[in-house]
Design an enzyme around this catalytic site. Structure first.
Site, PDB file in Angstrom:
ATOM      1  N   CYS A 136       0.648   3.094  -9.485  1.00  3.94           N
ATOM      2  CA  CYS A 136       1.656   3.316  -8.436  1.00  3.94           C
ATOM      3  C   CYS A 136       2.160   1.943  -7.971  1.00  3.94           C
ATOM      4  O   CYS A 136       1.349   1.055  -7.688  1.00  3.94           O
ATOM      5  CB  CYS A 136       1.059   4.101  -7.272  1.00  3.94           C
ATOM      6  SG  CYS A 136       0.384   5.692  -7.778  1.00  3.94           S
TER       7      CYS A 136
ATOM      8  N   CYS B 125      -5.956  -0.012   1.314  1.00  4.39           N
ATOM      9  CA  CYS B 125      -5.703   0.185  -0.112  1.00  4.39           C
ATOM     10  C   CYS B 125      -5.849  -1.040  -1.009  1.00  4.39           C
ATOM     11  O   CYS B 125      -4.894  -1.527  -1.588  1.00  4.39           O
ATOM     12  CB  CYS B 125      -4.294   0.747  -0.311  1.00  4.39           C
ATOM     13  SG  CYS B 125      -3.905   2.054   0.831  1.00  4.39           S
TER      14      CYS B 125
ATOM     15  N   LEU C 273       2.152  12.754  -2.556  1.00  7.18           N
ATOM     16  CA  LEU C 273       3.420  13.245  -3.116  1.00  7.18           C
ATOM     17  C   LEU C 273       4.476  12.144  -3.049  1.00  7.18           C
ATOM     18  O   LEU C 273       5.074  11.793  -4.055  1.00  7.18           O
ATOM     19  CB  LEU C 273       3.861  14.504  -2.361  1.00  7.18           C
ATOM     20  CG  LEU C 273       4.894  15.354  -3.095  1.00  7.18           C
ATOM     21  CD1 LEU C 273       4.298  15.978  -4.349  1.00  7.18           C
ATOM     22  CD2 LEU C 273       5.455  16.452  -2.182  1.00  7.18           C
TER      23      LEU C 273
ATOM     24  N   GLU D 125     -13.962  -1.805  -2.383  1.00  4.70           N
ATOM     25  CA  GLU D 125     -13.797  -1.797  -0.939  1.00  4.70           C
ATOM     26  C   GLU D 125     -14.158  -0.446  -0.388  1.00  4.70           C
ATOM     27  O   GLU D 125     -13.958   0.572  -1.046  1.00  4.70           O
ATOM     28  CB  GLU D 125     -12.327  -2.033  -0.599  1.00  4.70           C
ATOM     29  CG  GLU D 125     -11.838  -3.366  -1.052  1.00  4.70           C
ATOM     30  CD  GLU D 125     -10.385  -3.591  -0.674  1.00  4.70           C
ATOM     31  OE1 GLU D 125      -9.840  -2.813   0.128  1.00  4.70           O
ATOM     32  OE2 GLU D 125      -9.828  -4.559  -1.190  1.00  4.70           O
TER      33      GLU D 125
ATOM     34  N   CYS E  31      -7.745   0.794 -10.967  1.00  2.00           N
ATOM     35  CA  CYS E  31      -7.160   2.129 -11.119  1.00  2.00           C
ATOM     36  C   CYS E  31      -6.112   2.043 -12.225  1.00  2.00           C
ATOM     37  O   CYS E  31      -5.468   1.007 -12.386  1.00  2.00           O
ATOM     38  CB  CYS E  31      -6.486   2.545  -9.804  1.00  2.00           C
ATOM     39  SG  CYS E  31      -5.728   4.190  -9.847  1.00  2.00           S
TER      40      CYS E  31
ATOM     41  N   SER F 204      -8.382  12.706  -2.306  1.00  2.00           N
ATOM     42  CA  SER F 204      -6.949  12.434  -2.424  1.00  2.00           C
ATOM     43  C   SER F 204      -6.593  12.134  -3.873  1.00  2.00           C
ATOM     44  O   SER F 204      -7.230  11.316  -4.528  1.00  2.00           O
ATOM     45  CB  SER F 204      -6.596  11.230  -1.541  1.00  2.00           C
ATOM     46  OG  SER F 204      -5.229  10.935  -1.643  1.00  2.00           O
TER      47      SER F 204
END
Ligand code: SAH
Length: 334
Positions: free
Chosen positions: A112, A324, A207, A88, A108, A183
């Site tokens: 996360c 995302c 963070l 994307e 990825c 990032s």
């Protein structure tokens, strides 16, 4: 087959020199590639040269598989990239020019918990040329003035290709280094290496919490690098590049939005030249909930009162799965 978009100017010149071509042919080829023109339409290159190129090379272009346009003007693209797979990228319209958010990997491996891109792990890293092909596919009108490496993937987990891509953006596509941001979830050796590249790009650190134990709950990479190590590396980055650090803070309801979170964050960031971008979690996932509408602003306001520079990042394209890895995920899990 190799993709021509991955080659630097130098490599392209050498390739054509090896084929017995004059330097101007390399310049002509380069300017076609920048515009996304297929071999067949590179009319000022001889047919013979085009045939030779085709033998071992592709242009390396991406194909637009799907395009959605938001009511706010944001454009989201699902691209089939030359080496296979879908990624994307998102074009955001700001008053200062268009910003393109590119993906650096298919999938990825950072895992996360709130992020759609990593849900199925890493498929593969993109080449520099494939990242360029995202830019070329989307920047047809030439309005893109800013590029952020903030799409799916972890750029510092694909370090060499990400840096080659950034240099190509700068040298071949005239995007100023100061108009490029990268990032990262906080891979310390990568941050330190980036600080020595002599590139004045903006470093953004995801963070999300200044409390190590809390960070570990949502970001597996936090087990490898502590908040202190990451922020020390960010400080070195600032000292070497003079570029203010952007701290990204995805706000999650009842998780990282309390007064203790503000206090630890303030203390952890003491002495670091940075701006905090508060990003409301954009969808519920794994038991984590988005904050209430006004809460992100209240959180940023408290940081400002604590003496920090902080704003809420404007959310764009939420009506088109703008965020995302959501569009790709929707396609794969309808
Ligand atoms: N791997 C890099 C870049 C890709 S993620 C990084 O971690 O920074 C880009 C940003 O979007 C990160 O700050 C990430 O934490 C954030 N993000 C991912 N999923 C999100 C979600 N569902 N809501 C809000 N922010 C999200």
């Amino acid at each position: 087959m190799k993709d021509l978009l991955s080659l630097t100017e130098e490599q392209l010149k050498n390739l054509l020199a090896d084929m017995g071509e004059k330097p101007y042919a390399a310049r002509q080829l380069m300017s076609w590639l920048k515009k996304g023109v297929p071999f067949d339409d590179m009319t000022n290159l001889s047919k013979g040269l085009r045939e030779k190129l085709r033998r071992d090379h592709t242009e390396g272009y991406a194909k637009i598989n799907e395009k959605r346009v938001s009511t706010d003007g944001t454009e989201k693209y699902l691209l089939a990239i030359s080496g296979g797979g879908l990624v994307e990228c998102v074009l955001m319209r700001y008053h200062h020019g268009d910003t393109l958010c590119v993906s650096t990997q298919v999938g990825c491996r950072m895992g996360c918990v709130f992020c759609a891109s990593g849900k199925h792990g890493l498929v593969r890293s993109l080449s520099a040329g494939e990242m360029r092909s995202e830019f070329i596919a989307v920047n047809k009108d030439g309005n893109v003035s800013n590029v952020v490496l903030m799409g799916s993937g972890e750029p510092l987990d694909n370090y060499d290709n990400a840096v080659s891509f950034i240099r190509a953006l700068n040298v071949q596509h005239d995007i100023g280094m100061r108009h490029i941001s990268l990032s990262t979830c906080g891979i310390v050796p990568g941050i330190l290496k980036l600080a020595d590249e002599g590139m004045q790009i903006t470093l953004c650190i995801s963070l999300h919490s200044a409390i190590d134990e809390k960070r570990k709950k949502v970001m597996p990479v936090a087990a490898a690098y502590s908040v202190r190590q990451i922020l020390d590396a960010a400080n070195i980055y600032f000292k070497k590049t003079g570029r203010r650090i952007i701290i990204e803070y995805t706000l999650i309801k009842d998780f990282n939005d309390g007064s203790e979170d503000i206090l630890t964050l303030k203390d952890a960031l003491h002495g670091l030249n940075c701006h905090i971008n508060v990003i409301p979690l954009n969808r519920a996932s794994g038991g984590y909930m988005p904050p209430a509408a006004k809460q992100a602003h209240a959180f940023a306001e408290k940081l400002v009162q604590a003496g920090k520079s902080a704003t809420v990042r404007r959310s764009l394209g939420s009506d088109i799965e703008g965020a995302c890895g959501q569009l790709k995920l929707k396609r794969e899990e309808p």
